[in-house]
Design a protein around this motif. Structure first.
Motif, PDB file in Angstrom:
ATOM      1  N   ALA A   1       4.181   1.517  -0.910  1.00 53.56           N
ATOM      2  CA  ALA A   1       3.787   1.569   0.678  1.00 53.56           C
ATOM      3  C   ALA A   1       4.548   0.481   1.414  1.00 53.56           C
ATOM      4  CB  ALA A   1       2.218   1.419   0.846  1.00 53.56           C
ATOM      5  N   ASP A   2       4.851   0.877   2.579  1.00 50.32           N
ATOM      6  CA  ASP A   2       5.441   0.136   3.675  1.00 50.32           C
ATOM      7  C   ASP A   2       4.606  -1.191   4.002  1.00 50.32           C
ATOM      8  OD1 ASP A   2       7.473  -0.703   5.690  1.00 50.32           O
ATOM      9  OD2 ASP A   2       5.718  -0.300   6.798  1.00 50.32           O
ATOM     10  N   PRO A   3       4.951  -2.520   3.913  1.00 52.72           N
ATOM     11  CA  PRO A   3       4.013  -3.545   4.306  1.00 52.72           C
ATOM     12  C   PRO A   3       3.534  -3.418   5.741  1.00 52.72           C
ATOM     13  CG  PRO A   3       5.821  -4.248   3.015  1.00 52.72           C
ATOM     14  CD  PRO A   3       6.344  -2.999   3.423  1.00 52.72           C
ATOM     15  N   LEU A   4       4.102  -2.566   6.518  1.00 48.27           N
ATOM     16  CA  LEU A   4       3.871  -2.688   7.722  1.00 48.27           C
ATOM     17  C   LEU A   4       3.201  -1.327   8.053  1.00 48.27           C
ATOM     18  CD1 LEU A   4       6.405  -4.780   9.722  1.00 48.27           C
ATOM     19  CD2 LEU A   4       4.243  -5.412   8.868  1.00 48.27           C
ATOM     20  N   ASP A   5       2.598  -0.481   7.152  1.00 45.60           N
ATOM     21  CA  ASP A   5       1.741   0.379   7.282  1.00 45.60           C
ATOM     22  C   ASP A   5       2.596   1.728   7.714  1.00 45.60           C
ATOM     23  OD1 ASP A   5      -0.242  -0.735   5.874  1.00 45.60           O
ATOM     24  OD2 ASP A   5      -1.272  -1.175   7.675  1.00 45.60           O
ATOM     25  N   ARG A   6       3.874   1.905   7.621  1.00 45.10           N
ATOM     26  CA  ARG A   6       4.477   3.021   8.340  1.00 45.10           C
ATOM     27  C   ARG A   6       4.480   3.954   7.569  1.00 45.10           C
ATOM     28  NH1 ARG A   6       9.203  -1.367  10.321  1.00 45.10           N
ATOM     29  NH2 ARG A   6       8.659  -1.924   7.973  1.00 45.10           N
TER      30      ARG A   6
ATOM     31  N   ASN B   1      -0.716   3.835   5.543  1.00 43.27           N
ATOM     32  CA  ASN B   1      -1.235   3.776   4.267  1.00 43.27           C
ATOM     33  C   ASN B   1      -2.392   4.404   3.696  1.00 43.27           C
ATOM     34  OD1 ASN B   1      -2.206   2.302   1.697  1.00 43.27           O
ATOM     35  ND2 ASN B   1      -0.968   0.539   2.101  1.00 43.27           N
TER      36      ASN B   1
END
Ligand SMILES: [Fe+3]
Ligand SMILES: [Fe+3]
Ligand SMILES: [Mg+2]
Lengths: 193, 193
Positions: free
Chosen positions: B63-68, B157
Motif C-alpha cells: 500500500a502507498d503510505p499516502l493512501d493513493r 488503502n
C-alpha cells in the motif's frame, strides 16, 4: 487503533520528499522526523531486531517503489563491524538501541585514508552521511556484550545500489550491492506486536 | 536477479497514478498493467496464497503510505463468499488462480436490491468496480473443491477505509473496516520463492 510510529514517520517523510527539498532541509526537517521515530523504542517488530551470529543484519522496513528513499533496521551483534564503505546517496543513521561507533575515513591523495574522529552514538542520536560532504565510514557495535540497533534512512534503495567497499591500506574500491536479509517487511497498517 | 513481476507492476502503476489520470485511463492503462501481472501465475509468495478454513483472506501485498493505492491478495476457500458490500474507491479485480463469481447489486428506490448479471472470472480476467458507475457486489469462489485467488487493486488503502455491508432484504448499510490478515508484506526487492 492509533497509527503506528513507523507509518507516521514514512508518511511525514514522503510528504517532505515530495517537495524535492535540499539536502540541508532533509538533514534538518527529515532528521527531526527520524529523531521523533527513535525517541521511543517500542515499535520495531521482534522479527527485525534479531542479530546473526556472524554478520550484522540489514532488514528492509520500507522502500519507495520509485527508489526515492528506503528505511532499514541494522542489527549488530557484539564485535560486529562494517568494512570501510560508501553510500552514494544521502543517509541518516538513527540509534534505536545499544550503542554504535561511527568512524569517518577521508581518502588521501596518495591512496589510503586519514581516519577521522569517531562518534559514539547513544539511543536517540542521528548521524548523517552524504556524497556531498563525507560519505565513507566504518560502523561497529560499541558494546561487547549486547546487540545494538540503528534505523537508517537513505535517499535511494540502499540494498540495491551499486556502491563500494575500500581496501584500508591503498584505498582501492571494490563494487558491492548489500542486499537485504529479509523476504518480508512490516505491514504498516497491521504491525506485529 | 531480474526485477520481480510485482515490483514491476507497482512501479508502473505508481508512475501512471502520479499523472493523476482519469478513471477511464486507470481502467484502460492501469487494467493492462494488472492483466500483465496476472498473465503468469508464478510470482505470489506461498505466504499470501493460504486459505482460512472459515473466512476468505485479505493479504496486503503493498500500500502507498499516502493512501493513493493498495494491492491485496484475496484468497477464497471452497464455498466462501462476501456479504453484499461497497468499496467507495475505484477497484480492479484480477483473477490469478481458480475461478470467482462476481454479482452486481443495484440499490432500488424502495430499499433492497436488483441483482445483476453475474460474471464468472477465469484466470487472466480483470473486473472493475467504481462509486461512479457500480460499486456494490458479492464475490464468491466459483469452485467447490479448490482455492481461488484474485489480486485486487484499489484507489485507496482498502483495508483501512470505512465502507459498508448491506442487508440483502431492505438494503440497510452497516459500517465496516475490512483490515488485513497479515502482519508482514513481501520485500519487493528480495521476494521469497
Ligand atoms: Fe554506512
Ligand atoms: Fe469487492
Ligand atoms: Mg509522488
Amino acid at each position: 487503533m492509533p497509527e503506528g510510529k513507523l507509518l507516521t514517520f514514512i508518511k511525514e517523510l514522503s510528504v517532505l520528499l515530495e517537495q524535492k527539498p535540499s539536502e540541508e532541509i532533509i538533514f534538518t526537517k527529515g532528521k527531526k522526523l527520524l529523531e521523533t521515530l527513535i525517541a521511543i523504542d517500542d515499535w520495531l517488530p521482534t522479527e527485525f531486531t534479531k542479530p546473526h551470529p556472524q554478520y550484522y543484519q540489514q532488514y528492509l522496513l520500507y522502500a519507495d517503489p520509485l527508489d526515492r528513499f528506503s528505511i532499514v533496521s541494522f542489527v549488530w551483534g557484539p564485535g560486529q563491524k562494517t568494512p570501510i564503505h560508501n553510500h552514494t546517496v544521502w543517509g541518516m543513521i538513527g540509534q534505536l538501541r545499544g550503542e554504535e561507533k561511527g568512524t569517518p575515513y577521508y581518502p588521501q591523495a596518495g591512496g589510503g585514508f586519514k581516519i577521522g574522529k569517531a562518534c559514539v552514538c547513544p539511543p536517540g542520536h542521528v548521524d548523517t552521511v552524504s556524497p556531498n560532504t563525507h560519505d565513507i565510514h566504518v560502523v561497529e557495535n560499541n558494546l561487547a556484550d549486547q546487540t545494538s540497533i540503528s534505523i537508517h534512512v537513505y535517499g535511494g534503495n540502499i540494498g540495491r545500489i551499486h556502491r563500494s567497499v575500500f581496501d584500508p591500506i591503498n584505498g582501492t574500491p571494490k563494487s558491492f550491492v548489500s542486499g537485504y536479509a529479509n523476504t518480508l517487511v512490516p505491514n504498516l497498517w497491521n504491525p506485529a506486536q
